[in-house]
Design an enzyme around this catalytic site. Sequence first.
Site, short mmCIF file in Angstrom:
data_model
loop_
_atom_site.label_atom_id
_atom_site.label_comp_id
_atom_site.label_asym_id
_atom_site.label_seq_id
_atom_site.Cartn_x
_atom_site.Cartn_y
_atom_site.Cartn_z
N ALA A 11 -0.81 -5.32 3.82
CA ALA A 11 -0.87 -4.42 2.66
C ALA A 11 -1.71 -3.18 2.98
O ALA A 11 -1.68 -2.21 2.23
CB ALA A 11 -1.45 -5.15 1.46
N TYR B 137 -6.85 0.11 11.27
CA TYR B 137 -6.03 -1.12 11.13
C TYR B 137 -4.67 -0.85 10.47
O TYR B 137 -3.62 -1.29 10.96
CB TYR B 137 -6.84 -2.13 10.32
#
Length: 342
Positions: free
Chosen positions: A117, A147
């Site tokens: 997500a 990330y």
Amino acid sequence: MKKAVVTGAGGFIGGHLVTELIKRGYLVRAVDKKPLTQWYQVSEKSDNLVLDLNIRENCYRAVNGYNEVFNLAADMGGMGFIETHKADCMLSVLINTHMLMASRDCGIDRYFYSSSACVYNGDKQTDPDNPGLKESDAYPALAEDGYGWEKLFSERMCRHFMEDYGLTTRVARFHNVYGPFGTYDGGREKAPAAICRKVIDRELYGKDEIVIWGDGHQTRSFMYIDDCIKGILDIMYSEIEEPLNLGSSEMVSINQLVDIVEDIAGHRLNRKYDPDAPKGVRGRNSDNTLIREYLGWEPSIPLKAGLQKTYIWIREQMIRDKEIMEKNPRKHGHNYKSVFND
Ligand code: NAD
């Protein structure tokens, strides 16, 4: 017999996936860079390999002779880790790149990639009442720095390996996953495990105060590991070619998460808020319209039920860690103990 490679098998989700695949009768090769003694779960029925998958040749060794790949290996952790290790997180691009090349060249039939997500545009996550992120909210791109960008880039690489080389790839965007056999200390742990640990600290070490990162009003959803494993397998064998949310839509604030863990423990702590700690986006939830439409299913294990099991497991580990430390005061921190499943 299906022959599947699971990378990141020494970690939290990979360990559970290996267990499930063996239960389903697969021949499994489990791969991780950590020494075997540090894997959270080890099966004697899988072919366990310790390999650094940043290195291309190791990816060829990992997939050789097998026909499916579940790529779960990544250098990652909770907000405390990803906000301070952006370069390390981005270097995981080597794992997915080399795993895709090896899969293409060694005739792999199906390839699963675990995205996150954290690929979603930060501007769509500024309100704690987030109605849920739709898959299309990843673009225009403004992913979590480090990330999230690596995950978004690797998602696209999966797509182009499918379009250009005919490798069947499937991508799931995991929203926070929690459960037993995960990290609960050392700096890579995520909120549910960290909060369980801090609440258990009161019972074991008499600490009356809990430090909460941010103001506690930031929101998230948390998916129990059993839902995650079912979702991975359903998405892997579906015909869905686009990245799909895999997350719970039961959104809570961090304060509510602490309330639930305190209810399980049966005691309350004094809350202290640290506004300078890493806290991530303000509000995040999973919109499950697409997964419901495609698979007729969505993750639905209630947070309270999953946390109960997670709390019990972390408490057992912390009691064991305490006993080891009392016997040997020079040993600090978490004492890894791989669990043999067979
Ligand atoms: P984890 O840290 O427990 O497991 C990842 C494993 O990958 C670790 O055991 C690590 O040693 C291994 N690894 C790292 N670099 C490697 C390398 N170069 N070669 C071989 N192995 C290597 O994490 P997890 O929670 O099990 O996450 C699994 C996957 O799911 C990751 O790709 C992660 O980004 C993704 N994900 C997880 C969550 C979550 O909430 N846990 C959320 C979103 C996405």
